[in-house]
Design a protein around this motif. Structure first.
Motif, PDB file in Angstrom:
ATOM      1  N   ARG A   1      15.658  -0.812   8.331  1.00 55.82           N
ATOM      2  CA  ARG A   1      14.843  -1.408   7.274  1.00 55.82           C
ATOM      3  C   ARG A   1      13.449  -1.686   7.808  1.00 55.82           C
ATOM      4  O   ARG A   1      13.291  -2.101   8.962  1.00 55.82           O
TER       5      ARG A   1
ATOM      6  N   GLU B   1      13.515  -3.755  13.167  1.00 49.44           N
ATOM      7  CA  GLU B   1      13.691  -2.746  12.109  1.00 49.44           C
ATOM      8  C   GLU B   1      14.846  -1.792  12.411  1.00 49.44           C
ATOM      9  O   GLU B   1      15.265  -1.026  11.537  1.00 49.44           O
TER      10      GLU B   1
ATOM     11  N   TYR C   1       9.557  -3.612   6.774  1.00 52.48           N
ATOM     12  CA  TYR C   1       9.192  -4.833   6.060  1.00 52.48           C
ATOM     13  C   TYR C   1       7.735  -4.849   5.616  1.00 52.48           C
ATOM     14  O   TYR C   1       6.848  -4.378   6.321  1.00 52.48           O
TER      15      TYR C   1
ATOM     16  N   LYS D   1      10.902   3.166   2.812  1.00 49.93           N
ATOM     17  CA  LYS D   1      11.102   3.339   4.244  1.00 49.93           C
ATOM     18  C   LYS D   1      10.381   4.592   4.692  1.00 49.93           C
ATOM     19  O   LYS D   1      10.223   5.534   3.910  1.00 49.93           O
TER      20      LYS D   1
END
Length: 254
Positions: free
Chosen positions: A169, A121, A171, A161
């Protein structure tokens, strides 16, 4: 001015690391929830890499590399941060463990397993990282273990986010699975969930415990005892409703 929080009770000659939010640290009581949440995944992987050559990429403080070295034939912990590298090198010493200061994107050494936890991430090009792992593992036909937090349980409802400034990022389960399957032929996706006393605490919060401890003025004394007492066994890694998971672990093979 924000007070710097350092690791406590480090061995002689080992410089303590500060808590920055970028990496998880042991030996910080207020950080124990996050440390145990990461440690349980390292322990789960350690039980599956016996006799293997393992790369622990973005190893941070080094505790996970040390756990892996308890069963693996050899472990190399790799991190680009100079302070983390020096700390890990001095604190964790085993004949089958060494630490290298290098970039995840470029470090390459023959191995049977790549471990890359709670870091994808943070990267701008996750696909390139996964392709790099696949190339490292091509000869041995080994396995990559990649974990990341679940956007749905980390970020506020509806947000794309969390407020973590280090994350590029985050998920959802399907997104993370698709990312890994775009680069590996076989991907098993597991979720990390609360168990034992953390599950009881989770249920208590749903029943209004937060309001009760605030009204009674118990918040600070309760969590000063509860948080340091959390153990790795208060989490469970398993299949299930991945949308409700805390983190995902992808077990990736070509």
């Amino acid at each position: 001015m924000v007070e710097e929080i350092l690791q406590a009770n480090q061995p002689d000659g080992v410089p303590p690391l500060p808590l920055t939010g970028e990496r998880t640290l042991p030996d910080v009581p207020d950080e124990n929830y996050w440390f145990r949440r990461h440690l349980v995944v390292y322990e789960w992987i350690a039980a599956r890499v016996g006799g293997m050559r393992v790369l622990d990429l973005a190893c941070g403080e080094g505790y996970g590399s040390n756990v892996l070295a308890g069963s693996a034939a050899s472990v190399v912990g790799v991190d680009a941060n100079p302070e983390a590298h020096e700390h890990a090198r001095l604190r964790y010493t085993r004949p089958n463990l060494r630490f290298e200061r290098d970039l995840v994107e470029t470090f390459s050494e023959p191995c049977d397993a790549v471990v890359f936890l709670q870091t994808i991430e943070h990267v701008e090009d996750p696909g390139a990282i996964l392709e790099h792992f696949k190339s490292i593992l091509a000869i041995s036909g080994g396995v990559a273990y990649v974990s990341t937090p679940n956007l749905l349980t980390l970020a506020p409802p509806g947000a794309e986010k969390s407020e973590n400034p280090w994350h590029v990022r985050e998920y959802r389960a399907a997104e993370f699975g698709d990312l890994c399957r775009a680069h590996f032929g076989r991907v098993e996706l597991l979720g990390l969930f609360h168990a034992r006393k953390l599950r009881v605490h989770e249920l208590a919060l749903r029943l209004g415990w937060e309001g009760v401890h605030k009204r009674l003025g118990l918040t600070k004394p309760f969590y000063e005892r509860f948080t340091p007492a959390i153990a790795a066994s208060d989490f469970a890694l398993r299949p299930g409703n991945l949308d409700a998971a805390l983190d995902f672990l992808a077990v990736c093979r070509s």
